[in-house]
Design a protein around this motif. Structure first.
Motif, mmCIF file in Angstrom:
data_model
loop_
_atom_site.group_PDB
_atom_site.id
_atom_site.type_symbol
_atom_site.label_atom_id
_atom_site.label_comp_id
_atom_site.label_asym_id
_atom_site.label_seq_id
_atom_site.Cartn_x
_atom_site.Cartn_y
_atom_site.Cartn_z
ATOM 1 N N VAL A 310 65.190 83.828 157.695
ATOM 2 C CA VAL A 310 65.536 83.401 156.338
ATOM 3 C C VAL A 310 64.336 82.608 155.807
ATOM 4 C CG1 VAL A 310 67.992 83.278 156.905
ATOM 5 C CG2 VAL A 310 66.579 81.206 157.090
ATOM 6 N N PRO A 311 64.266 82.368 154.500
ATOM 7 C CA PRO A 311 63.139 81.599 153.960
ATOM 8 C C PRO A 311 62.990 80.250 154.662
ATOM 9 C CG PRO A 311 64.394 82.586 152.181
ATOM 10 C CD PRO A 311 65.190 82.834 153.432
ATOM 11 N N VAL A 312 61.760 79.897 154.978
ATOM 12 C CA VAL A 312 61.500 78.590 155.616
ATOM 13 C C VAL A 312 61.680 77.501 154.565
ATOM 14 C CG1 VAL A 312 59.779 77.131 156.732
ATOM 15 C CG2 VAL A 312 59.931 79.565 157.310
ATOM 16 N N ILE A 313 62.613 76.595 154.809
ATOM 17 C CA ILE A 313 62.908 75.539 153.851
ATOM 18 C C ILE A 313 62.762 74.170 154.511
ATOM 19 C CG2 ILE A 313 64.468 76.984 152.502
ATOM 20 C CD1 ILE A 313 66.799 75.636 153.875
ATOM 21 N N LYS A 314 62.765 73.140 153.692
ATOM 22 C CA LYS A 314 62.681 71.769 154.170
ATOM 23 C C LYS A 314 64.091 71.194 154.315
ATOM 24 C CE LYS A 314 58.276 71.164 151.795
ATOM 25 N NZ LYS A 314 57.548 70.450 150.710
ATOM 26 N N PRO A 315 64.259 70.143 155.133
ATOM 27 C CA PRO A 315 65.597 69.569 155.330
ATOM 28 C C PRO A 315 66.320 69.224 154.037
ATOM 29 C CG PRO A 315 64.120 68.700 156.986
ATOM 30 C CD PRO A 315 63.265 69.514 156.042
ATOM 31 N N ASN A 316 65.615 68.652 153.054
ATOM 32 C CA ASN A 316 66.301 68.272 151.816
ATOM 33 C C ASN A 316 66.727 69.486 151.005
ATOM 34 O OD1 ASN A 316 67.158 65.869 150.329
ATOM 35 N ND2 ASN A 316 65.839 66.645 148.704
ATOM 36 N N GLU A 317 66.086 70.647 151.271
ATOM 37 C CA GLU A 317 66.485 71.865 150.561
ATOM 38 C C GLU A 317 67.787 72.428 151.112
ATOM 39 O OE1 GLU A 317 62.305 73.697 148.899
ATOM 40 O OE2 GLU A 317 62.702 73.890 151.037
ATOM 41 N N LEU A 318 68.192 71.993 152.293
ATOM 42 C CA LEU A 318 69.530 72.340 152.779
ATOM 43 C C LEU A 318 70.577 71.715 151.863
ATOM 44 C CD1 LEU A 318 69.038 71.729 156.614
ATOM 45 C CD2 LEU A 318 69.282 73.953 155.490
ATOM 46 N N ARG A 319 70.360 70.481 151.489
ATOM 47 C CA ARG A 319 71.245 69.761 150.566
ATOM 48 C C ARG A 319 71.225 70.416 149.191
ATOM 49 N NH1 ARG A 319 72.895 64.448 149.045
ATOM 50 N NH2 ARG A 319 71.942 63.677 147.124
ATOM 51 N N HIS A 320 70.050 70.816 148.747
ATOM 52 C CA HIS A 320 69.908 71.527 147.483
ATOM 53 C C HIS A 320 70.693 72.839 147.531
ATOM 54 C CE1 HIS A 320 67.855 74.047 144.440
ATOM 55 N NE2 HIS A 320 67.596 72.911 143.838
ATOM 56 N N SER A 321 70.599 73.531 148.665
ATOM 57 C CA SER A 321 71.332 74.787 148.815
ATOM 58 C C SER A 321 72.835 74.549 148.775
ATOM 59 C CB SER A 321 70.955 75.461 150.142
ATOM 60 O OG SER A 321 69.597 75.855 150.137
ATOM 61 N N CYS A 322 73.286 73.466 149.409
ATOM 62 C CA CYS A 322 74.713 73.138 149.405
ATOM 63 C C CYS A 322 75.225 73.008 147.973
ATOM 64 C CB CYS A 322 74.949 71.831 150.169
ATOM 65 S SG CYS A 322 76.648 71.215 150.092
ATOM 66 N N ALA A 323 74.510 72.223 147.160
ATOM 67 C CA ALA A 323 74.933 72.010 145.778
ATOM 68 C C ALA A 323 74.878 73.308 144.975
ATOM 69 C CB ALA A 323 74.055 70.949 145.119
ATOM 70 N N SER A 324 73.842 74.112 145.187
ATOM 71 C CA SER A 324 73.702 75.368 144.461
ATOM 72 C C SER A 324 74.826 76.336 144.816
ATOM 73 C CB SER A 324 72.345 76.009 144.768
ATOM 74 O OG SER A 324 71.290 75.214 144.292
ATOM 75 N N LEU A 325 75.157 76.406 146.090
ATOM 76 C CA LEU A 325 76.213 77.321 146.522
ATOM 77 C C LEU A 325 77.566 76.890 145.983
ATOM 78 C CD1 LEU A 325 74.963 77.774 150.182
ATOM 79 C CD2 LEU A 325 75.095 79.592 148.458
ATOM 80 N N LEU A 326 77.825 75.586 145.960
ATOM 81 C CA LEU A 326 79.086 75.107 145.403
ATOM 82 C C LEU A 326 79.149 75.360 143.901
ATOM 83 C CD1 LEU A 326 79.529 71.719 147.306
ATOM 84 C CD2 LEU A 326 80.778 73.860 147.679
ATOM 85 N N SER A 327 78.023 75.152 143.196
ATOM 86 C CA SER A 327 77.967 75.443 141.766
ATOM 87 C C SER A 327 78.236 76.916 141.511
ATOM 88 C CB SER A 327 76.588 75.074 141.211
ATOM 89 O OG SER A 327 76.588 73.823 140.600
ATOM 90 N N ASP A 328 77.655 77.755 142.375
ATOM 91 C CA ASP A 328 77.810 79.198 142.228
ATOM 92 C C ASP A 328 79.274 79.607 142.376
ATOM 93 O OD1 ASP A 328 76.380 81.665 141.773
ATOM 94 O OD2 ASP A 328 76.963 82.227 143.804
ATOM 95 N N GLU A 329 80.033 78.825 143.142
ATOM 96 C CA GLU A 329 81.468 79.121 143.313
ATOM 97 C C GLU A 329 82.314 78.524 142.194
ATOM 98 O OE1 GLU A 329 82.807 77.903 147.141
ATOM 99 O OE2 GLU A 329 81.857 79.596 148.158
ATOM 100 N N GLY A 330 81.693 77.734 141.310
ATOM 101 C CA GLY A 330 82.435 77.155 140.202
ATOM 102 C C GLY A 330 83.022 75.792 140.483
ATOM 103 N N VAL A 331 82.574 75.124 141.535
ATOM 104 C CA VAL A 331 83.071 73.781 141.821
ATOM 105 C C VAL A 331 82.578 72.839 140.720
ATOM 106 C CG1 VAL A 331 83.001 71.854 143.451
ATOM 107 C CG2 VAL A 331 83.146 74.207 144.289
ATOM 108 N N PRO A 332 83.446 71.991 140.165
ATOM 109 C CA PRO A 332 83.043 71.092 139.072
ATOM 110 C C PRO A 332 81.893 70.171 139.468
ATOM 111 C CG PRO A 332 85.437 71.158 139.269
ATOM 112 C CD PRO A 332 84.902 71.891 140.463
#
Length: 370
Positions: A310-332
């Motif tokens: 998978v793309p090589v990411i930094k630890p803080n980008e895991l957190r960024h991914s978490c927020a993006s994935l939740l946004s993508d699901e429509g979480v407020p």
């Protein structure tokens, strides 16, 4: 009945409900001056004072240098606010740069062009756009404090512009649902893989995950109360987190609770085999029980990403991914902000807006669905 207009040449005043005060504006010698007051009368009085002094500030304050304004802001305003040490350190870094560039200049004579010239020079010295934003923000807050005290007629930093040539920070990488699930599968068999998974699944900052004690972990929730930060190139535990909302309790999904149990058992085996163990309170440690070094964590994650393809990411980008994935699901956004430990939704609004869809429901499905 038509609203009575103020006589020409006496300026205008208007209320700012969002800030709880009044603004007064008047043009003197072709220059627009702005003052502030707690009410309409105070704003009018400030305009009158400007007219009497031909647009100059009080004689007691005309000798204030930019350095003095910044120092007073630190002592009288910033010191009384609930700001994380890391935030204060950033302000001090920015303040030091500003003082070197324009610190000796009289604050009352400071212009937008002076600030622009400073930003141009620092950009030429190699500072990035994000650094320029921090510098301008620090100067603006200090000058605004002086304006509110009546020491200055205007906050010129507000109108300063960041040079177009300033290097932009690389856009953060966000994993797709498929990539995130693949990475989680590899992390499940990795030493301290759970620590990285907590950033991806629950949005913990890397330092927050690394700073967890076993007492913070319950059967169905985890308490975020401290973090790991670098102090003089050494990883150190700190009870001071980044924001006022950073100390929070987050519910654990059943599979994460099981993962914690497995991790505890593995750590017990390590401790029994080790000749010494530095800190038995820590959930995630080095092979000797010490606080994890952020550079080593970055290296570990990069290696895991390569093995997971998978793309090589930094630890803080895991957190960024978490927020993006939740946004993508429509979480407020409000719930995402609470999860991430933000005091407002601004960061979520600005960073993840491109992923928002109509609100559906809070449960996350990407971590388990195929």
């Amino acid at each position: 009945m038509a609203k009575k207009r103020a006589p020409r040449g006496t300026g205008t005043v208007y209320e700012r409900p969002d800030r709880g005060d009044w603004t007064g504006q008047i043009a003197i010698d072709g220059h627009r001056r702005t003052v502030y007051g707690k009410d309409k009368t105070a704003a009018r009085a400030a305009i009158s004072a400007l007219l009497k002094s031909d647009g100059q500030t009080d004689q007691k304050t005309t000798g204030l240098t930019v350095t003095k304004v910044i120092d007073e802001w630190f002592e009288r305003d910033l010191a009384g606010r609930d700001r994380a040490p890391q935030t204060v350190e950033l302000h001090r870094w920015a303040a030091d740069r500003i003082k070197v560039s324009i610190g000796k200049r009289k604050a009352a004579t400071l212009t937008v062009r002076h600030v622009d010239d400073m930003l141009d020079q620092l950009t030429a010295d190699g500072l990035s756009r994000s650094s320029m934003l921090k510098l301008r923000g620090t100067l603006s807050q200090a000058l605004q404090f002086a304006v509110k005290r009546g020491d200055l007629p205007r906050n010129v930093a507000k109108d300063a512009t960041i040079p177009p040539s300033a290097t932009r920070t690389a856009e953060r990488t966000s994993l797709s649902p498929t990539e995130a699930r693949t990475l989680l599968g590899v992390l499940r068999g990795e030493r301290n893989g759970l620590m990285l998974a907590l950033s991806l699944r629950l949005g913990l900052r890397p330092g927050e995950a690394a700073g967890l004690f076993w007492d913070d972990v319950g059967d169905d929730a985890v308490n975020v109360t401290r973090g790991v930060r670098m102090v003089k190139n050494r990883a150190t535990l700190s009870d001071d987190l980044k924001t006022a909302a950073a100390k929070r309790t987050i519910a654990l999904q059943p599979d994460l609770a099981v993962w914690f149990d497995d991790h505890r058992k593995a750590q017990r085996v390590e401790r029994m085999a080790a000749t010494s163990w530095v800190d038995d309170r820590l959930v995630f440690t080095s092979p000797t029980g010490n606080v994890l070094s952020p550079p080593n964590v970055r290296k570990q994650l990069a290696e895991v990403c390569r093995r997971a393809e998978v793309p090589v990411i930094k630890p803080n980008e895991l957190r960024h991914s978490c927020a993006s994935l939740l946004s993508d699901e429509g979480v407020p956004n409000e719930l995402i902000a609470d999860l991430l430990g933000h005091t407002t939704t601004r960061m979520v609004d600005e960073t993840y807006r491109h992923r928002l869809r109509p609100v559906v429901s809070i449960p996350s499905t990407w971590a388990t669905s195929g």
